[in-house]
Design an enzyme around this catalytic site. Structure first.
Site, PDB file in Angstrom:
ATOM      1  CG  PHE A  48     -55.571  12.730  12.667  1.00  0.00           C
ATOM      2  CD1 PHE A  48     -55.522  11.961  13.821  1.00  0.00           C
ATOM      3  CD2 PHE A  48     -55.760  14.090  12.788  1.00  0.00           C
ATOM      4  CE1 PHE A  48     -55.649  12.548  15.084  1.00  0.00           C
ATOM      5  CE2 PHE A  48     -55.888  14.692  14.036  1.00  0.00           C
ATOM      6  CZ  PHE A  48     -55.836  13.915  15.182  1.00  0.00           C
ATOM      7  CB  ALA A  49     -58.902  10.706   6.916  1.00  0.00           C
ATOM      8  CB  VAL A  50     -55.544  15.746   7.075  1.00  0.00           C
ATOM      9  CG1 VAL A  50     -55.418  17.193   6.588  1.00  0.00           C
ATOM     10  CG2 VAL A  50     -56.035  15.705   8.523  1.00  0.00           C
ATOM     11  CE1 TYR A  53     -51.282  11.169   3.154  1.00  0.00           C
ATOM     12  CE2 TYR A  53     -51.284   9.512   4.873  1.00  0.00           C
ATOM     13  CZ  TYR A  53     -50.599  10.275   3.949  1.00  0.00           C
ATOM     14  OH  TYR A  53     -49.234  10.136   3.825  1.00  0.00           O
ATOM     15  CG  HIS A 160     -41.150   1.364  13.253  1.00  0.00           C
ATOM     16  ND1 HIS A 160     -40.737   0.687  12.126  1.00  0.00           N
ATOM     17  CD2 HIS A 160     -41.640   2.544  12.814  1.00  0.00           C
ATOM     18  CE1 HIS A 160     -40.958   1.432  11.053  1.00  0.00           C
ATOM     19  NE2 HIS A 160     -41.498   2.569  11.447  1.00  0.00           N
ATOM     20  CE1 TYR A 163     -34.753   1.560  12.165  1.00  0.00           C
ATOM     21  CE2 TYR A 163     -37.107   2.051  12.232  1.00  0.00           C
ATOM     22  CZ  TYR A 163     -35.851   2.285  11.706  1.00  0.00           C
ATOM     23  OH  TYR A 163     -35.687   3.206  10.713  1.00  0.00           O
ATOM     24  CD  GLU A 230     -42.062   6.750  14.291  1.00  0.00           C
ATOM     25  OE1 GLU A 230     -43.046   6.166  13.798  1.00  0.00           O
ATOM     26  OE2 GLU A 230     -40.935   6.777  13.738  1.00  0.00           O
TER      27      GLU A 230
HETATM   28  C1  UD2 Z   1     -44.584   7.116  10.026  1.00  0.00           C
HETATM   29  C2  UD2 Z   1     -45.415   6.581  11.168  1.00  0.00           C
HETATM   30  C3  UD2 Z   1     -46.514   7.584  11.472  1.00  0.00           C
HETATM   31  C4  UD2 Z   1     -45.915   8.932  11.870  1.00  0.00           C
HETATM   32  C5  UD2 Z   1     -44.993   9.410  10.754  1.00  0.00           C
HETATM   33  C6  UD2 Z   1     -44.237  10.664  11.230  1.00  0.00           C
HETATM   34  C7  UD2 Z   1     -45.568   4.126  11.343  1.00  0.00           C
HETATM   35  C8  UD2 Z   1     -45.962   2.867  10.641  1.00  0.00           C
HETATM   36  N1  UD2 Z   1     -45.957   5.280  10.741  1.00  0.00           N
HETATM   37  O1  UD2 Z   1     -45.435   6.945   8.897  1.00  0.00           O
HETATM   38  O2  UD2 Z   1     -47.338   7.143  12.522  1.00  0.00           O
HETATM   39  O3  UD2 Z   1     -45.214   8.800  13.088  1.00  0.00           O
HETATM   40  O4  UD2 Z   1     -44.028   8.394  10.367  1.00  0.00           O
HETATM   41  O5  UD2 Z   1     -43.048  10.865  10.600  1.00  0.00           O
HETATM   42  O6  UD2 Z   1     -44.978   4.093  12.398  1.00  0.00           O
HETATM   43  N2  UD2 Z   1     -51.915  12.124   7.601  1.00  0.00           N
HETATM   44  C9  UD2 Z   1     -53.017  12.666   6.931  1.00  0.00           C
HETATM   45  N3  UD2 Z   1     -52.794  13.443   5.831  1.00  0.00           N
HETATM   46  C10 UD2 Z   1     -51.532  13.687   5.333  1.00  0.00           C
HETATM   47  C11 UD2 Z   1     -50.423  13.130   5.991  1.00  0.00           C
HETATM   48  C12 UD2 Z   1     -50.647  12.331   7.126  1.00  0.00           C
HETATM   49  O7  UD2 Z   1     -54.160  12.476   7.339  1.00  0.00           O
HETATM   50  O8  UD2 Z   1     -51.425  14.394   4.301  1.00  0.00           O
HETATM   51  C13 UD2 Z   1     -52.165  11.323   8.814  1.00  0.00           C
HETATM   52  C14 UD2 Z   1     -52.718   9.931   8.469  1.00  0.00           C
HETATM   53  O9  UD2 Z   1     -53.553   9.489   9.518  1.00  0.00           O
HETATM   54  C15 UD2 Z   1     -51.451   9.082   8.411  1.00  0.00           C
HETATM   55  C16 UD2 Z   1     -50.627   9.700   9.547  1.00  0.00           C
HETATM   56  O10 UD2 Z   1     -50.936  11.112   9.520  1.00  0.00           O
HETATM   57  O11 UD2 Z   1     -51.767   7.703   8.616  1.00  0.00           O
HETATM   58  C17 UD2 Z   1     -49.117   9.492   9.458  1.00  0.00           C
HETATM   59  O12 UD2 Z   1     -48.607   9.996   8.247  1.00  0.00           O
HETATM   60  P1  UD2 Z   1     -47.919   9.057   7.163  1.00  0.00           P
HETATM   61  O13 UD2 Z   1     -48.647   7.761   7.097  1.00  0.00           O
HETATM   62  O14 UD2 Z   1     -47.760   9.793   5.902  1.00  0.00           O
HETATM   63  O15 UD2 Z   1     -46.488   8.839   7.811  1.00  0.00           O
HETATM   64  P2  UD2 Z   1     -45.421   7.644   7.517  1.00  0.00           P
HETATM   65  O16 UD2 Z   1     -45.947   6.738   6.476  1.00  0.00           O
HETATM   66  O17 UD2 Z   1     -44.038   8.198   7.297  1.00  0.00           O
END
Ligand code: UD2
Length: 285
Positions: A48-50, A53, A160, A163, A230
């Site tokens: 996903f690349a929204v 991203y 993860h 942990y 998650e």
């Molecule tokens: C963690 C998790 C992630 C997800 C998230 C939920 C790991 C390493 N990462 O990462 O999988 O469970 O927590 O709380 O376990 N995205 C978009 N546009 C946006 C926001 C998100 O496309 O504006 C998509 C994108 O593919 C991204 C994914 O959603 O890689 C997860 O979002 P994140 O990377 O911001 O979440 P993060 O870093 O807290």
């Protein structure tokens, strides 16, 4: 002299239900490749690349072409609201990109959570007819080392990296009984990262449908689990055990210093400025 690495592999390379935990040294890539390559499998990979991203796509795709399921038939399904900004990356023969248009959102929690619904429906409408296996990966990542057929199994999750040395009382599971993601104290195997889910298309469909239904039930009760999808994923996997687990080699975070157990980092979340890339802000894990 007993090698510390061998002791570590002995204790941490199999789960209590006898599923392998994949670390460097637990498999022979040549043997694994000679089993799976002749099968001519079709591998779906959703990403996903929204919103902003989309900026992570080029590195994700370029590094995947170097390291991810090399010599396999891979189709990347890119879910985005900015189809025009998807970079043209040279792909190896037998590999392609399909763009799936999705709506944008003002909340990152919703973007991250709605992946389950979109994975479910896209498997029903398209991927189910096109692939044998599916990988669902975060986009703000890069591949740095081999990620091959050793990761294939019926239902696969990654530990993860934050942990893997801790016990379940320290896992950030959802602890409020009001949420459908609730896991009672005293229960738990591993804490799995939401950035990597994989398996047979049918098994991942079941998981995605479950998580989507639980997320919607929580939303109807005005509750959001601690770590959105998650948290629901972790509950699902507690009661539906994965058949293979990927060690943190397959899900690292660039801000973490490398540790002795991790001999090779294969896939890692890049450092990102959360305030800049997310539509709304929340502190990181
Ligand atoms: C963690 C998790 C992630 C997800 C998230 C939920 C790991 C390493 N990462 O990462 O999988 O469970 O927590 O709380 O376990 N995205 C978009 N546009 C946006 C926001 C998100 O496309 O504006 C998509 C994108 O593919 C991204 C994914 O959603 O890689 C997860 O979002 P994140 O990377 O911001 O979440 P993060 O870093 O807290």
């Amino acid at each position: 002299i007993i090698n510390k690495q061998l002791i570590f592999l002995y204790f941490f390379s199999v789960t209590p239900w006898l599923a392998p935990i994949v670390w460097e040294g637990t498999f022979n890539p040549l043997v694994v490749d000679s089993i799976y390559k002749p099968m001519h499998l079709s591998i779906a990979t959703t990403v996903f690349a929204v919103g902003k991203y989309v900026r992570f796509l080029r590195d994700f795709l370029e590094t995947a072409e170097k390291h991810f399921m090399v010599d396999f038939k891979v189709r990347y399904y890119i879910f985005t609201d900015r189809g025009g900004d998807v970079p043209a990356v040279v792909l190896a023969p037998g590999r392609k990109v399909t763009i799936i248009p999705v709506p944008g959102s003002n909340r990152w929690q919703e973007i991250s959570s709605r992946r389950m619904e979109m994975i479910q429906t896209t498997i029903e409408n398209q991927i189910g007819k096109e692939a044998d296996y599916i990988f669902c990966l975060d986009v703000d990542t890069k591949f740095h080392g081999r990620w091959g057929a050793e990761t294939l199994s019926r239902l696969v999750a990654a530990v993860h990296p934050g942990y893997y040395k801790q016990t379940h009382e320290h896992y950030p599971y959802e602890r409020r009984p009001a949420s459908r993601a609730y896991i009672p104290a005293g229960e738990g195997d591993y804490y799995y990262g939401g950035a990597t889910i994989a398996g047979y298309v049918g098994d991942v469909h079941k998981l995605a449908k479950y998580c989507r239904e639980q997320l919607e039930a929580d939303a109807a009760n005005s509750i959001e689990a601690a770590w959105q999808e998650e948290s629901h994923l972790n509950r699902y996997l507690l009661y539906n055990k994965p058949t293979k687990i990927l060690s943190p080699e397959y899900l690292w975070q660039d801000f973490k210093a490398k540790t002795n157990e991790v001999q090779i980092i294969r896939f890692s979340q890049v450092n990102k400025n959360y305030a800049e890339v997310r539509p709304n802000v929340k502190k990181r894990k």
